[in-house]
Write a protein that holds these residues in place. Sequence first.
Motif, PDB file in Angstrom:
ATOM      1  N   CYS A 237       0.852  -1.190   0.000  1.00 37.61           N
ATOM      2  CA  CYS A 237       0.000   0.000   0.000  1.00 37.61           C
ATOM      3  C   CYS A 237       0.885   1.236   0.000  1.00 37.61           C
ATOM      4  CB  CYS A 237      -0.931   0.013   1.207  1.00 37.61           C
ATOM      5  SG  CYS A 237      -0.089   0.046   2.805  1.00 37.61           S
ATOM      6  N   ASP A 238       0.270   2.393  -0.216  1.00 40.61           N
ATOM      7  CA  ASP A 238       1.078   3.611  -0.192  1.00 40.61           C
ATOM      8  C   ASP A 238       1.604   3.888   1.216  1.00 40.61           C
ATOM      9  OD1 ASP A 238      -1.486   4.256   0.658  1.00 40.61           O
ATOM     10  OD2 ASP A 238      -1.852   5.723  -0.918  1.00 40.61           O
ATOM     11  N   LEU A 239       0.749   3.751   2.221  1.00 44.04           N
ATOM     12  CA  LEU A 239       1.192   3.924   3.607  1.00 44.04           C
ATOM     13  C   LEU A 239       0.082   3.418   4.517  1.00 44.04           C
ATOM     14  CD1 LEU A 239       3.859   5.206   4.712  1.00 44.04           C
ATOM     15  CD2 LEU A 239       2.500   7.221   5.281  1.00 44.04           C
ATOM     16  N   TRP A 240       0.461   2.829   5.620  1.00 47.64           N
ATOM     17  CA  TRP A 240      -0.528   2.364   6.599  1.00 47.64           C
ATOM     18  C   TRP A 240      -0.590   3.417   7.693  1.00 47.64           C
ATOM     19  CZ3 TRP A 240      -3.354  -2.144   6.127  1.00 47.64           C
ATOM     20  CH2 TRP A 240      -4.198  -2.442   7.196  1.00 47.64           C
ATOM     21  N   GLY A 241      -1.755   4.011   7.868  1.00 47.59           N
ATOM     22  CA  GLY A 241      -1.855   5.084   8.848  1.00 47.59           C
ATOM     23  C   GLY A 241      -3.189   5.080   9.562  1.00 47.59           C
ATOM     24  N   ASP A 242      -3.512   6.224  10.179  1.00 50.32           N
ATOM     25  CA  ASP A 242      -4.750   6.336  10.943  1.00 50.32           C
ATOM     26  C   ASP A 242      -5.987   6.108  10.081  1.00 50.32           C
ATOM     27  OD1 ASP A 242      -3.290   6.917  13.185  1.00 50.32           O
ATOM     28  OD2 ASP A 242      -3.521   9.095  13.012  1.00 50.32           O
ATOM     29  N   PHE A 243      -5.861   6.376   8.757  1.00 48.68           N
ATOM     30  CA  PHE A 243      -7.032   6.210   7.890  1.00 48.68           C
ATOM     31  C   PHE A 243      -7.466   4.752   7.777  1.00 48.68           C
ATOM     32  CE2 PHE A 243      -3.558   5.327   5.146  1.00 48.68           C
ATOM     33  CZ  PHE A 243      -2.736   6.448   5.103  1.00 48.68           C
ATOM     34  N   ALA A 244      -6.647   3.828   8.253  1.00 54.55           N
ATOM     35  CA  ALA A 244      -7.067   2.421   8.255  1.00 54.55           C
ATOM     36  C   ALA A 244      -8.309   2.215   9.114  1.00 54.55           C
ATOM     37  CB  ALA A 244      -5.936   1.532   8.763  1.00 54.55           C
ATOM     38  N   ARG A 245      -8.572   3.152  10.009  1.00 49.51           N
ATOM     39  CA  ARG A 245      -9.742   3.038  10.879  1.00 49.51           C
ATOM     40  C   ARG A 245     -11.013   3.568  10.234  1.00 49.51           C
ATOM     41  NH1 ARG A 245      -6.015   5.124  14.821  1.00 49.51           N
ATOM     42  NH2 ARG A 245      -7.100   7.130  14.764  1.00 49.51           N
ATOM     43  N   THR A 246     -10.879   4.348   9.135  1.00 46.07           N
ATOM     44  CA  THR A 246     -12.054   5.008   8.579  1.00 46.07           C
ATOM     45  C   THR A 246     -12.240   4.808   7.078  1.00 46.07           C
ATOM     46  OG1 THR A 246     -10.778   7.054   8.253  1.00 46.07           O
ATOM     47  CG2 THR A 246     -11.989   6.824  10.331  1.00 46.07           C
ATOM     48  N   SER A 247     -11.180   4.512   6.346  1.00 49.34           N
ATOM     49  CA  SER A 247     -11.275   4.473   4.888  1.00 49.34           C
ATOM     50  C   SER A 247     -12.170   3.326   4.413  1.00 49.34           C
ATOM     51  CB  SER A 247      -9.881   4.305   4.275  1.00 49.34           C
ATOM     52  OG  SER A 247      -9.986   4.074   2.875  1.00 49.34           O
ATOM     53  N   ALA A 248     -12.916   3.586   3.327  1.00 52.63           N
ATOM     54  CA  ALA A 248     -13.773   2.571   2.722  1.00 52.63           C
ATOM     55  C   ALA A 248     -13.040   1.728   1.690  1.00 52.63           C
ATOM     56  CB  ALA A 248     -14.989   3.233   2.079  1.00 52.63           C
ATOM     57  N   LYS A 249     -11.735   1.956   1.498  1.00 57.73           N
ATOM     58  CA  LYS A 249     -10.963   1.131   0.574  1.00 57.73           C
ATOM     59  C   LYS A 249     -11.018  -0.343   1.007  1.00 57.73           C
ATOM     60  CE  LYS A 249      -8.962   4.441  -1.979  1.00 57.73           C
ATOM     61  NZ  LYS A 249      -8.925   4.527  -3.440  1.00 57.73           N
ATOM     62  N   SER A 250     -10.948  -1.237   0.018  1.00 58.67           N
ATOM     63  CA  SER A 250     -11.112  -2.671   0.293  1.00 58.67           C
ATOM     64  C   SER A 250     -10.179  -3.178   1.387  1.00 58.67           C
ATOM     65  CB  SER A 250     -10.861  -3.462  -0.989  1.00 58.67           C
ATOM     66  OG  SER A 250     -11.696  -3.029  -2.037  1.00 58.67           O
ATOM     67  N   LEU A 251      -8.897  -2.809   1.288  1.00 57.47           N
ATOM     68  CA  LEU A 251      -7.916  -3.329   2.238  1.00 57.47           C
ATOM     69  C   LEU A 251      -8.240  -2.912   3.667  1.00 57.47           C
ATOM     70  CD1 LEU A 251      -5.241  -4.822   2.770  1.00 57.47           C
ATOM     71  CD2 LEU A 251      -4.050  -2.654   2.340  1.00 57.47           C
ATOM     72  N   PHE A 252      -8.666  -1.674   3.843  1.00 62.09           N
ATOM     73  CA  PHE A 252      -8.929  -1.186   5.188  1.00 62.09           C
ATOM     74  C   PHE A 252     -10.255  -1.724   5.722  1.00 62.09           C
ATOM     75  CE2 PHE A 252      -6.181   2.393   3.510  1.00 62.09           C
ATOM     76  CZ  PHE A 252      -5.032   1.870   4.071  1.00 62.09           C
ATOM     77  N   GLN A 253     -11.230  -1.929   4.832  1.00 61.37           N
ATOM     78  CA  GLN A 253     -12.443  -2.626   5.268  1.00 61.37           C
ATOM     79  C   GLN A 253     -12.095  -4.026   5.769  1.00 61.37           C
ATOM     80  OE1 GLN A 253     -16.108  -2.630   3.089  1.00 61.37           O
ATOM     81  NE2 GLN A 253     -15.504  -0.898   1.799  1.00 61.37           N
ATOM     82  N   MET A 254     -11.204  -4.696   5.039  1.00 57.95           N
ATOM     83  CA  MET A 254     -10.786  -6.043   5.412  1.00 57.95           C
ATOM     84  C   MET A 254     -10.080  -6.030   6.765  1.00 57.95           C
ATOM     85  SD  MET A 254      -8.505  -8.559   3.048  1.00 57.95           S
ATOM     86  CE  MET A 254      -8.096 -10.248   3.511  1.00 57.95           C
ATOM     87  N   HIS A 255      -9.265  -5.009   6.988  1.00 52.36           N
ATOM     88  CA  HIS A 255      -8.565  -4.867   8.267  1.00 52.36           C
ATOM     89  C   HIS A 255      -9.559  -4.707   9.412  1.00 52.36           C
ATOM     90  CE1 HIS A 255      -5.781  -3.476  11.316  1.00 52.36           C
ATOM     91  NE2 HIS A 255      -6.419  -2.318  11.388  1.00 52.36           N
ATOM     92  N   ARG A 256     -10.543  -3.840   9.221  1.00 51.29           N
ATOM     93  CA  ARG A 256     -11.510  -3.598  10.288  1.00 51.29           C
ATOM     94  C   ARG A 256     -12.429  -4.795  10.522  1.00 51.29           C
ATOM     95  NH1 ARG A 256     -11.642   1.270   7.534  1.00 51.29           N
ATOM     96  NH2 ARG A 256     -13.729   0.883   6.695  1.00 51.29           N
ATOM     97  N   ALA A 257     -12.557  -5.643   9.497  1.00 43.84           N
ATOM     98  CA  ALA A 257     -13.355  -6.869   9.657  1.00 43.84           C
ATOM     99  C   ALA A 257     -12.570  -7.970  10.359  1.00 43.84           C
ATOM    100  CB  ALA A 257     -13.822  -7.354   8.285  1.00 43.84           C
ATOM    101  N   GLY A 258     -11.319  -7.680  10.720  1.00 44.34           N
ATOM    102  CA  GLY A 258     -10.500  -8.647  11.428  1.00 44.34           C
ATOM    103  C   GLY A 258      -9.847  -9.684  10.547  1.00 44.34           C
ATOM    104  N   ARG A 259      -9.819  -9.408   9.219  1.00 49.52           N
ATOM    105  CA  ARG A 259      -9.280 -10.402   8.292  1.00 49.52           C
ATOM    106  C   ARG A 259      -7.902 -10.028   7.748  1.00 49.52           C
ATOM    107  NH1 ARG A 259     -13.324 -12.779   3.889  1.00 49.52           N
ATOM    108  NH2 ARG A 259     -11.275 -13.645   3.321  1.00 49.52           N
ATOM    109  N   PHE A 260      -7.404  -8.861   8.148  1.00 45.65           N
ATOM    110  CA  PHE A 260      -6.081  -8.479   7.637  1.00 45.65           C
ATOM    111  C   PHE A 260      -5.326  -7.694   8.711  1.00 45.65           C
ATOM    112  CE2 PHE A 260      -2.843  -6.069   5.497  1.00 45.65           C
ATOM    113  CZ  PHE A 260      -2.367  -6.944   4.534  1.00 45.65           C
ATOM    114  N   PRO A 261      -4.332  -8.315   9.347  1.00 41.14           N
ATOM    115  CA  PRO A 261      -3.533  -7.583  10.339  1.00 41.14           C
ATOM    116  C   PRO A 261      -2.533  -6.659   9.650  1.00 41.14           C
ATOM    117  CG  PRO A 261      -2.713  -9.812  10.095  1.00 41.14           C
ATOM    118  CD  PRO A 261      -3.951  -9.735   9.249  1.00 41.14           C
TER     119      PRO A 261
END
Length: 318
Positions: A237-261
């Motif tokens: 990814c370009d950068l892993w940051g605070d937006f991982a908690r809010t972004s609707a991008k697929s990867l961050f949705q997956m992270h918040r669903a507990g499927r991607f650490p």
Amino acid sequence: MTNRYLNRRDLVAAGALDWDAALADVHDALALLRDGKAEMAAENVLPLGTDPRAKGYGLPARVGGRFAAAGLKWTIHRPEAPQGGEAITSRTFLDDLDTGLPMGVVDSAMLTRVRTAALSGAVVRALKPRVRRVAILGAGAQAEMHLRMAQAVLPDLAEVHHWTRSGRALQVPEGVLVRSHKTASAASLAAEVTFACTSAPEPILGPEVMTRGALVLQTGFHEVSFDAIDRADAVTCDLWGDFARTSAKSLFQMHRAGRFPASRVAADAPAILLDGWRPDPAACVYFSSFGLNIFDIALAARLMRRATDLGLGQILTD
């Protein structure tokens, strides 16, 4: 410094479509971020209704070095372009870091597309410099900008494989073979590199596209399924940051669903572009492009300074 406003025509005249300069901006902004000479604050998100794609975003950043600017990009995303309007509107407000004085305001809808495509181009040039076949998913402004970028930075480009739900054709240059496909997966499977540039609210790419040696870059909304991301050999990814908690991008949705650490990220843009991280040639690589505030400010500042030198733009009075 004179406070001025730059529209799209001014930006193009100042060099907004100079892809070598745009890729250099991306590289230098990342280097400044690493050296502590650039900084981003978490974006502010304003919902504009019930559709998750309808949001306003405030993205502040400062970028030192040759850019020497701090600013805020304010952008509104809509699911569809309203009659007489556009799906995405954006302005960037700039101050000079050295003097504290306002530099001006930039119409940055086009510039957002340029910086997104520039990052895509930098990543592809680093990971697959001899690519001949690309897939472009979508037919909107971001897809068109990725096509422009691919023409400019991929010297071996010979084929463009295209899919869009709307059926609208891309304006492909003479000498490049274009093939339209009935599905997004078919277009992706025909190419070495895929640029997913749609506003799809549900995934259009499944695990079948994660084949040996493929590079899939997601710049749009929610185009890649969780199972597809799981199938990739390397997730970047370009950068892993605070937006991982809010972004609707697929990867961050997956992270918040507990499927991607977060620990599973193989490399970010600084690792790829500054440190020379490279996967095994046979690896399937997925790259999620969120869009970093520092790129918006860097490109806008360079073009504002160039426009000032050329006398472009409209002077803003008190």
